[in-house]
Scaffold this active site. Structure first.
Site, PDB file in Angstrom:
ATOM      1  N   PRO A  61      38.689 -41.290  13.258  1.00  0.00           N
ATOM      2  CA  PRO A  61      39.632 -40.210  12.964  1.00  0.00           C
ATOM      3  C   PRO A  61      39.580 -39.695  11.524  1.00  0.00           C
ATOM      4  O   PRO A  61      39.419 -40.466  10.585  1.00  0.00           O
ATOM      5  CB  PRO A  61      41.003 -40.827  13.266  1.00  0.00           C
ATOM      6  CG  PRO A  61      40.787 -42.296  13.288  1.00  0.00           C
ATOM      7  CD  PRO A  61      39.376 -42.503  13.731  1.00  0.00           C
ATOM      8  N   ASN A  62      39.720 -38.405  11.442  1.00  0.00           N
ATOM      9  CA  ASN A  62      39.808 -37.665  10.173  1.00  0.00           C
ATOM     10  C   ASN A  62      38.488 -37.532   9.426  1.00  0.00           C
ATOM     11  O   ASN A  62      38.426 -36.871   8.388  1.00  0.00           O
ATOM     12  CB  ASN A  62      40.891 -38.268   9.246  1.00  0.00           C
ATOM     13  CG  ASN A  62      42.257 -38.245   9.894  1.00  0.00           C
ATOM     14  OD1 ASN A  62      42.688 -37.182  10.349  1.00  0.00           O
ATOM     15  ND2 ASN A  62      42.919 -39.383   9.977  1.00  0.00           N
ATOM     16  N   ARG A  89      38.878 -33.457   2.662  1.00  0.00           N
ATOM     17  CA  ARG A  89      39.844 -34.533   2.743  1.00  0.00           C
ATOM     18  C   ARG A  89      39.795 -35.392   1.474  1.00  0.00           C
ATOM     19  O   ARG A  89      38.747 -35.975   1.179  1.00  0.00           O
ATOM     20  CB  ARG A  89      39.472 -35.399   3.948  1.00  0.00           C
ATOM     21  CG  ARG A  89      40.248 -36.657   4.080  1.00  0.00           C
ATOM     22  CD  ARG A  89      39.661 -37.565   5.153  1.00  0.00           C
ATOM     23  NE  ARG A  89      40.552 -38.687   5.342  1.00  0.00           N
ATOM     24  CZ  ARG A  89      40.221 -39.835   5.883  1.00  0.00           C
ATOM     25  NH1 ARG A  89      38.998 -40.022   6.342  1.00  0.00           N
ATOM     26  NH2 ARG A  89      41.089 -40.801   5.983  1.00  0.00           N
ATOM     27  N   TYR A  92      36.829 -39.449  -0.915  1.00  0.00           N
ATOM     28  CA  TYR A  92      35.781 -39.313   0.099  1.00  0.00           C
ATOM     29  C   TYR A  92      34.654 -38.339  -0.268  1.00  0.00           C
ATOM     30  O   TYR A  92      33.693 -38.207   0.491  1.00  0.00           O
ATOM     31  CB  TYR A  92      36.416 -38.918   1.446  1.00  0.00           C
ATOM     32  CG  TYR A  92      37.391 -39.958   1.957  1.00  0.00           C
ATOM     33  CD1 TYR A  92      36.951 -41.218   2.342  1.00  0.00           C
ATOM     34  CD2 TYR A  92      38.763 -39.703   2.013  1.00  0.00           C
ATOM     35  CE1 TYR A  92      37.836 -42.194   2.781  1.00  0.00           C
ATOM     36  CE2 TYR A  92      39.667 -40.669   2.465  1.00  0.00           C
ATOM     37  CZ  TYR A  92      39.193 -41.905   2.843  1.00  0.00           C
ATOM     38  OH  TYR A  92      40.067 -42.874   3.275  1.00  0.00           O
ATOM     39  N   ASN A 101      31.784 -45.926  11.452  1.00  0.00           N
ATOM     40  CA  ASN A 101      32.918 -45.893  10.530  1.00  0.00           C
ATOM     41  C   ASN A 101      34.166 -45.693  11.386  1.00  0.00           C
ATOM     42  O   ASN A 101      34.464 -44.578  11.813  1.00  0.00           O
ATOM     43  CB  ASN A 101      32.775 -44.752   9.522  1.00  0.00           C
ATOM     44  CG  ASN A 101      33.898 -44.781   8.490  1.00  0.00           C
ATOM     45  OD1 ASN A 101      34.907 -45.469   8.683  1.00  0.00           O
ATOM     46  ND2 ASN A 101      33.741 -44.042   7.405  1.00  0.00           N
ATOM     47  N   ALA A 147      40.589 -45.161  10.150  1.00  0.00           N
ATOM     48  CA  ALA A 147      41.871 -45.883  10.163  1.00  0.00           C
ATOM     49  C   ALA A 147      41.928 -46.935  11.277  1.00  0.00           C
ATOM     50  O   ALA A 147      42.663 -47.933  11.155  1.00  0.00           O
ATOM     51  CB  ALA A 147      43.028 -44.897  10.301  1.00  0.00           C
ATOM     52  N   GLU A 167      29.021 -51.658  10.021  1.00  0.00           N
ATOM     53  CA  GLU A 167      30.327 -51.060   9.707  1.00  0.00           C
ATOM     54  C   GLU A 167      30.189 -50.336   8.365  1.00  0.00           C
ATOM     55  O   GLU A 167      29.699 -50.918   7.397  1.00  0.00           O
ATOM     56  CB  GLU A 167      31.381 -52.168   9.602  1.00  0.00           C
ATOM     57  CG  GLU A 167      32.761 -51.681   9.166  1.00  0.00           C
ATOM     58  CD  GLU A 167      33.759 -52.832   9.007  1.00  0.00           C
ATOM     59  OE1 GLU A 167      33.448 -53.992   9.378  1.00  0.00           O
ATOM     60  OE2 GLU A 167      34.854 -52.567   8.478  1.00  0.00           O
ATOM     61  N   HIS A 176      32.118 -47.824   5.402  1.00  0.00           N
ATOM     62  CA  HIS A 176      33.289 -47.142   4.825  1.00  0.00           C
ATOM     63  C   HIS A 176      32.840 -46.408   3.578  1.00  0.00           C
ATOM     64  O   HIS A 176      32.132 -46.987   2.743  1.00  0.00           O
ATOM     65  CB  HIS A 176      34.393 -48.135   4.461  1.00  0.00           C
ATOM     66  CG  HIS A 176      34.850 -48.905   5.653  1.00  0.00           C
ATOM     67  ND1 HIS A 176      35.619 -48.352   6.637  1.00  0.00           N
ATOM     68  CD2 HIS A 176      34.588 -50.173   6.049  1.00  0.00           C
ATOM     69  CE1 HIS A 176      35.820 -49.236   7.585  1.00  0.00           C
ATOM     70  NE2 HIS A 176      35.209 -50.359   7.257  1.00  0.00           N
ATOM     71  N   ARG A 234      41.554 -51.060  -2.139  1.00  0.00           N
ATOM     72  CA  ARG A 234      42.595 -50.066  -1.864  1.00  0.00           C
ATOM     73  C   ARG A 234      43.901 -50.755  -1.412  1.00  0.00           C
ATOM     74  O   ARG A 234      44.137 -51.896  -1.763  1.00  0.00           O
ATOM     75  CB  ARG A 234      42.067 -49.048  -0.844  1.00  0.00           C
ATOM     76  CG  ARG A 234      40.855 -48.255  -1.402  1.00  0.00           C
ATOM     77  CD  ARG A 234      40.395 -47.169  -0.463  1.00  0.00           C
ATOM     78  NE  ARG A 234      41.436 -46.157  -0.260  1.00  0.00           N
ATOM     79  CZ  ARG A 234      41.392 -45.222   0.689  1.00  0.00           C
ATOM     80  NH1 ARG A 234      40.365 -45.171   1.509  1.00  0.00           N
ATOM     81  NH2 ARG A 234      42.373 -44.355   0.807  1.00  0.00           N
TER      82      ARG A 234
HETATM   83  C1  DQA Z   1      37.519 -45.227   5.634  1.00  0.00           C
HETATM   84  C2  DQA Z   1      38.583 -46.147   5.043  1.00  0.00           C
HETATM   85  C3  DQA Z   1      39.772 -46.241   5.961  1.00  0.00           C
HETATM   86  O1  DQA Z   1      40.752 -47.121   5.406  1.00  0.00           O
HETATM   87  C4  DQA Z   1      40.401 -44.885   6.155  1.00  0.00           C
HETATM   88  O2  DQA Z   1      41.486 -44.958   7.046  1.00  0.00           O
HETATM   89  C5  DQA Z   1      39.428 -43.859   6.570  1.00  0.00           C
HETATM   90  C6  DQA Z   1      38.077 -43.866   6.010  1.00  0.00           C
HETATM   91  C7  DQA Z   1      36.355 -44.978   4.660  1.00  0.00           C
HETATM   92  O3  DQA Z   1      35.335 -44.464   5.112  1.00  0.00           O
HETATM   93  O4  DQA Z   1      36.466 -45.258   3.462  1.00  0.00           O
HETATM   94  O5  DQA Z   1      39.764 -42.939   7.325  1.00  0.00           O
HETATM   95  O6  DQA Z   1      36.972 -45.854   6.791  1.00  0.00           O
END
Ligand code: DQA
Length: 143
Positions: free
Chosen positions: A9-10, A17, A22, A74, A77, A98, A100, A107
């Site tokens: 998501p997102n 964003r 990011y 990725n 959230a 995985e 990020h 964080r």
């Molecule tokens: C994320 C880190 C997550 O905590 C966050 O909710 C994201 C992006 C990252 O790529 O740094 O949406 O996965």
């Protein structure tokens, strides 16, 4: 090799964003770079992003049916919440990296827990979008 790059998501909002966290690159830019790398070695790469947990679960099930050999994931959230996505990956037994963009370990407290890190081949966290490229290159054994 058949690879799926899966984004939660997102991540469709990359580029607009929280750019301080990011960066400025869009998801399309990133996917284009990944495709170029995969093309160098004739690897088959596909991309999927969803904001919905059940769509991501279905994408993992579909990856199994399509004989995908590796997932670069990725979970965004859902990293911190989703037993269902973890179970999907364990269920299909497709190895995955995985990724990020940010360093989740430095964080907020609620980002410290990942439901994926102990079952991932490896975690790339805090390398910006380059983390995806690092994961892909490692998978394809290219530098
Ligand atoms: C994320 C880190 C997550 O905590 C966050 O909710 C994201 C992006 C990252 O790529 O740094 O949406 O996965």
């Amino acid at each position: 090799m058949k690879i799926l790059v899966l984004n939660g998501p997102n991540l469709n909002l990359l580029g607009i964003r929280e750019e301080d966290i990011y960066g400025n690159e869009t998801l399309q830019d990133l996917e284009h770079k990944l495709k170029e790398i995969a093309d160098e070695v004739n690897a088959e790469i596909s991309f999927y992003q969803s904001n919905a947990e059940h769509d991501l679960i279905n994408a993992i099930h579909d990856a199994y049916k399509a004989d995908v050999e590796l997932i670069i994931f990725n979970p965004a959230a859902y990293t911190h919440t989703s037993v269902a996505l973890r179970d999907a990956l364990l269920g299909v037994r497709i190895p995955f990296y995985e990724v990020h963009i940010s360093d989740i370990k430095t964080r907020e407290d609620f980002r410290q827990k990942s439901y994926f890190s102990d079952i991932a081949i490896k975690v790339f966290s805090g390398h910006g979008t380059n983390g995806y490229l690092l994961a892909l290159k490692e998978a394809l054994k290219i530098s």
